[in-house]
Design an enzyme around this catalytic site. Sequence first.
Site, PDB file in Angstrom:
ATOM      1  N   SER A   1     -82.035  13.752  -9.518  1.00  0.00           N
ATOM      2  CA  SER A   1     -83.478  13.590  -9.623  1.00  0.00           C
ATOM      3  C   SER A   1     -83.995  12.398  -8.823  1.00  0.00           C
ATOM      4  CB  SER A   1     -83.866  13.484 -11.103  1.00  0.00           C
ATOM      5  OG  SER A   1     -85.242  13.526 -11.286  1.00  0.00           O
TER       6      SER A   1
ATOM      7  N   ASP B   1     -85.771  15.820  -6.655  1.00  0.00           N
ATOM      8  CA  ASP B   1     -85.460  17.229  -6.939  1.00  0.00           C
ATOM      9  C   ASP B   1     -86.691  18.069  -7.193  1.00  0.00           C
ATOM     10  OD1 ASP B   1     -86.043  16.251  -9.525  1.00  0.00           O
ATOM     11  OD2 ASP B   1     -84.619  17.621 -10.460  1.00  0.00           O
TER      12      ASP B   1
ATOM     13  N   ASP C   1     -89.168  18.039  -9.496  1.00  0.00           N
ATOM     14  CA  ASP C   1     -89.741  18.395 -10.799  1.00  0.00           C
ATOM     15  C   ASP C   1     -90.785  17.387 -11.270  1.00  0.00           C
ATOM     16  OD1 ASP C   1     -88.067  16.310 -11.514  1.00  0.00           O
ATOM     17  OD2 ASP C   1     -86.900  17.456 -12.979  1.00  0.00           O
TER      18      ASP C   1
ATOM     19  N   ASP D   1     -90.537  13.747  -6.514  1.00  0.00           N
ATOM     20  CA  ASP D   1     -89.272  13.021  -6.607  1.00  0.00           C
ATOM     21  C   ASP D   1     -88.191  13.834  -5.901  1.00  0.00           C
ATOM     22  OD1 ASP D   1     -88.968  15.077  -8.472  1.00  0.00           O
ATOM     23  OD2 ASP D   1     -87.853  13.831  -9.878  1.00  0.00           O
TER      24      ASP D   1
END
Length: 445
Positions: A100, A241, A243, A239
Amino acid sequence: MREFFGTDGIRGRVGSAPITPDFCLHLGWATGKVLASRGSRMVVIGKDTRISGYMFESVLEAGLVSAGVDVGLLSPIPTPAVAYLTRALSADAGIVISASHNPYDDNGIKFFDADGNKLPDDREAAIERQLKEPLVSVGSRDLGRAFRVEDARGRYIEFCKSTIDRRLHLHGLKVVVDCANGATYAVAPKVFSELGAEVTAIGADPDGTNINDQVGSTHPETVAAAVLEAGADVGIAFDGDGDRVVLVDAGGRVYDGDDLLYIVATAAAAKDRLKGGVVGTVMTNLGLEQALDAAQIPFERTAVGDRYVLERMLAKGWQLGGESSGHLICLDLTTTGDGIVAALQVLGAMVETDRSLADLLEGMQRFPQTMVNIDTGDPTHVINHAAVVEAARDIEASLAGRGRVLVRPSGTEPVVRIMVEGEHAEAVQAHAEALANVVRQANGA
């Protein structure tokens, strides 16, 4: 308690247990064995742009195939895209290789079930039990097969575009999109440009080691500067990833997850499309809670973590929730936090009402809030230290019901997070610094 699984899968420093190739090979096999025992035959794997992702993709693939499970490889793609494609491709599970918003030398493995939801606790427990068994491959005739999924990104781009009214377009809107050199780099600019926006992409040149490095939602000052330089109407920062998302207006002001939740909630309520209320966390700004109350929209808090937000949403039958970090869940549209989808809902509200971000937030008055992160080897010991508990209690008492204090361990890093919130910024800052000093002393004790 789990030995390996945390609140969001398994995460850590690459090369240190459990984020090692041998463990992930065993993890792939254990996951495959558990899935195969339930009649499952196919898993999809996506990853962000970390250099280690290719290594872990290979060993997870080998482990799953050795357990007799087919593997569809999705290439670098956002976490929410894996959730969507797991459903769209009728896969039995989805796996994401990502840490992440963490630095590139961290990585992690997280899972989705066949419906694109986080893997249930009992399934995680079953995988951990299977990990205790020796890895034994099935025979050659029963091995799974691996294949590349064609046009995975194109499928996801079309899904994202479908989440706003097809009659809406973004023509005339000048947008800066910061992809954090992460998983959105090949999809987010296309989503907004294909909807008509004039897009300037930054943080869209990943090299395996620059993910989240001074770009993305954890460094909104970068997209803010780019918006001012380009004379753009809005900036959108994801960010690593994809999400999470934060937005920036034409003047460079940053809008976090609390701001975006208010905009999406009130826009949905105005069209009588908001089912129930909104779920936030203990970190959610008190100003959002009061603004939603004034708008007669119910609000509840959970522990930090999208897992807990989602659990409360499902329990209440509500469709909107999220975190200050920019992790918004719109259950009427998808099953997990999706930065692109959340941004589209906000831009949709701007276009439909012909109002700016600032105008859409007129009904919300934020409380000053200061957060401090302190590295520590044992966060749980520190937050339970008598001096820390007493200091936090004294500060909260001094706020007299017009503010909050929170001291908690991070769910993803060896860090203690301090949050102080109140009516007066200078007092909030002073309280946070005083409490941070107590935490540092307790950390050294």
